[in-house]
Design an enzyme around this catalytic site. Structure first.
Site, PDB file in Angstrom:
ATOM      1  N   THR A   1       0.860  -1.284  -0.087  1.00 53.60           N
ATOM      2  CA  THR A   1      -0.050  -0.164   0.149  1.00 53.60           C
ATOM      3  C   THR A   1       0.793   1.147   0.033  1.00 53.60           C
ATOM      4  OG1 THR A   1      -1.730  -1.045   1.052  1.00 53.60           O
ATOM      5  CG2 THR A   1      -1.593   1.207   1.118  1.00 53.60           C
TER       6      THR A   1
ATOM      7  N   PHE B   1       1.036   5.137   0.851  1.00 52.73           N
ATOM      8  CA  PHE B   1       0.558   6.147   1.679  1.00 52.73           C
ATOM      9  C   PHE B   1       0.930   7.562   1.390  1.00 52.73           C
ATOM     10  CE2 PHE B   1       0.015   2.328   4.090  1.00 52.73           C
ATOM     11  CZ  PHE B   1      -0.996   2.585   4.916  1.00 52.73           C
TER      12      PHE B   1
END
Ligand code: PEP
Ligand code: MN
Length: 672
Positions: free
Chosen positions: A273, A275
């Site tokens: 992921t 960010f």
């Protein structure tokens, strides 16, 4: 054992001490570099250092892969540290010593873990503000309740998180950093329990998407969503129902003291992921630090305006890494574009870009410039890349005669040089096949066991081969010959590739194998016996995986290119051709390697061409000269069969190289 363990512990603490000392020196060096504004990274020194370390490691009996991996981490750490020192010097507000970070979710959520990773280095304490929605996270920073917002924007499995883009676009925050977090989901429970006894699974919607293959396999359970993974763990703790489970990180399981029932349940291991870290004020980034810049824009409502805007990036040589469109609320069918690109807002070409873009858009706002998290890792002197300066000066310029020769009419289009003049570069993992690269694919004919493929992977890696091969489904002439271990083999192959960071290739025999094999193999091979299996070609043409197409043993080059056309026409433009020997009247070799095909194909097609000297020759002691010939004649790489015990191989033993022969082959190629 006590005695040895004591010594190991002593060595480990010694290593820690040395790492800390090394870091201190790194700090001293950056202040010197700052004084004379010299580059933060000296890549040639890094390369020298790594090469020496690998040599040293070899003498001490350590695998070069292991030494490289350890020192890549150490060097990365040093670079990140130096970047951070430079960044803080330019941006740090000396009055603030604490950092308050707003996240969606609670302690133990992935946003929490990513924040710890991002801010982990600083001496200051980080405090958290836990929020229910991304919008609330943004608001917390806008209202000065928090200094930073940590927002997950995209995931390699489930894609973009639209709510976050909308929250950022709708705010006035600046992006001041990015973090890439390896998300390893686990299934957790309060007791050990068989999967088919689970009745309910709590999780976060994004986590559920990233693990939907695993979750849909648990038929007994219904899935319920929570606002973050950590809260779903809290929930099973509260409810104390042994039939309830949650999806969360290992860290969250630890934190809330629950049991891990299954690890790594995401659809793919590469589940990352990204960010974005946002704050009220933008930062400036020293031009010596690799940076990214993000912006939002709305192009004007006329044909070609997006193309015009994007062509400015191309003209200025600026590499875009993300383009996301989001609807504009209140203006139906109008879009706002969010973009990330590599570049520093201080760079003159980025300034020019913004200047020129401004003339083509209805809206433009720079969201921020921040250090990029992708560290460009130095490769150790791969022998294949340290080629001697053997220039082919005699290479003749294209002759008039050749140019004026009428072109024979061909029945393929997409595969032809006329259609596409630039060489096609095929990417598998981080390996590029085609262009000026020379790639070595090595591995056994068949995957025979976990241990066998692991040994081959190690050997391939130690000798700088870039791709691991291994047959899982074998197309053998006799039905009584070994047919391959099937999907078990595929798992062993994938695990071995992952263990040594090598992309893998394996053959598909039937249409119904394609999608399942494509989930695990980085490249699909269509074997010689299937070159004109048009249904299979069409099926791999629909796959997103690169395909290596072997020339049939009775096929002309025209037929080969038409077969490639079947794949290309279905949409898959990542095709690699493979010359692996054809049948002639000659019986002294298994097949006759048609080396002349290489320069001819290079003229007729833009597709990369690999040579397989193993299947062509059929005898291991003659594979090396043929491999060298392939390189000399301009192939983009070779594929060779190797085996830890060729004499006991279940297929193609006679042509499989012993490991020492393979090592020899690689050093011979490196000399060329
Ligand atoms: C192989 O790679 O093991 C193989 C069967 O190749 P080909 O299709 O070229 O015979
Ligand atoms: Mn074989």
């Amino acid at each position: 054992m006590e005695e040895q363990r004591k010594i190991i512990s002593k060595i480990d603490s010694e290593i820690i001490k040395l790492l800390a000392e090394r870091r201190d020196l790194s700090r001293e060096i950056i202040s010197l570099k700052n004084e004379n504004q010299s580059l933060i990274r000296d890549k040639s020194r890094e390369k020298e250092l790594l090469t020496k370390l690998v040599e040293l490691g070899k003498k001490a009996g350590l695998d070069s892969y292991f030494v490289t991996k350890v020192f890549h981490e150490i060097i990365d750490d040093s670079i990140q540290l130096q970047n951070k020192i430079v960044l803080d010097k330019d941006n740090l507000d000396s009055s603030s010593t604490s950092k308050v970070v707003a996240i969606q979710g609670i302690e133990g959520s992935y946003s929490y873990l990513a924040s710890q990773k991002f801010f982990g280095d600083s001496k200051d304490e980080i405090a958290f503000k836990y929020k229910e929605s991304f919008e609330d996270v943004v608001k917390a920073v806008e209202s000065d309740e928090a200094d930073y917002a940590m927002l997950p924007v995209e995931n390699t499995t489930s894609g973009s998180i639209n709510d976050v883009y909308d929250a950022i676009i709708g705010s006035q925050l600046s992006i001041v950093g990015e973090e890439i977090f390896h998300v390893k989901h686990c299934l957790v429970g309060i007791n050990e329990i068989a999967l088919n006894k689970i009745k309910k699974i709590y999780t976060h919607i994004q986590a559920a998407r990233q693990c939907n293959k695993f979750l849909s396999g648990i038929k007994s359970a219904s899935v319920e969503y929570f606002i973050d993974t950590a809260q779903s763990v809290q929930k099973i703790k509260e409810e104390k129902n042994p039939h309830y489970a949650a999806v969360a990180s290992e860290e969250a399981a630890d934190l809330y003291d629950v049991i891990i029932l299954r690890e790594n349940i995401a659809n793919q291991p590469g589940n990352f992921t990204r960010f974005l870290v946002c704050a009220n004020e933008p930062i400036t980034v020293d031009t010596r630090i690799p940076a990214k810049t993000s912006l939002i824009m709305a192009t004007s409502h006329k044909p070609g305006s997006l193309v015009e805007a994007l062509s400015i990036f191309r003209d200025l040589g600026i590499n875009m890494t993300k383009l996301q469109s989001r609807p504009i609320i209140g203006n139906p069918w109008e879009e706002m574009f969010y973009l990330d690109f590599i570049g520093n807002a201080k760079d003159s070409n980025v300034k020019q870009l913004l200047d020129k873009l401004g003339k083509h858009v209805r809206f433009l706002r720079v969201l921020g410039c921040y250090p990029s998290k992708d560290v460009d890792r130095i490769k150790v002197n791969v022998p294949l890349q340290t080629e001697e300066e053997i220039h082919q000066d005699e290479a003749t310029p294209p002759s008039k005669e050749k140019e004026s020769k009428p072109k024979a009419k061909v029945s393929y289009k997409l595969a032809s040089r006329e259609y596409k003049s630039d060489d096609t570069l095929v990417k598998a993992g981080n390996v590029t096949i085609g262009g000026d690269n020379f790639v070595v694919i090595a591995g056994p004919c068949s995957v025979e066991s976990k241990e066998q493929i692991m040994a081959c992977a190690r050997e391939a890696k130690e000798n700088y081969a870039q791709i691991l091969r291994g047959g899982c489904f074998k197309p053998h002439t006799s039905p009584y010959s070994f047919q391959g271990l099937g999907y078990d083999a595929l798992k062993y192959l994938k695990d071995a590739g992952r263990a040594y960071e090598l992309p893998v290739i394996t053959e598909v025999l039937t249409i119904n194998q394609v999608s399942r094999v494509a989930e695990h193999s980085d490249i699909l091979q269509v074997g010689a016996r299937n070159m004109q299996n048009f249904a299979l070609l069409s099926e791999v043409g629909k796959s997103l995986r690169p395909v290596m197409l072997q020339r049939g043993m009775m096929s002309s080059l025209d037929e080969l290119l038409n077969a490639a056309e079947y794949i290309l026409a279905k949409g898959n433009r990542q095709v690699i051709l493979c010359e692996r020997g054809i049948r002639t009247f000659e019986t002294a070799t298994r097949n006759t390697l048609d080396l002349g095909a290489i320069p001819v194909l290079k003229e007729q097609t833009h597709l990369p061409i690999i040579v397989d000297p193993s299947h062509a020759m059929g005898q291991r002691d003659k594979v090396i000269p043929l491999a060298k010939a392939a390189k000399a004649v301009g192939a983009h790489g070779i594929m060779v069969e190797i085996h830890p015990e060729p004499d006991n191989a279940l297929s193609d033993g006679p042509q499989s190289l012993y490991f020492n022969q393979f090592k020899n082959l690689m050093s011979e190629l490196a000399k060329m």
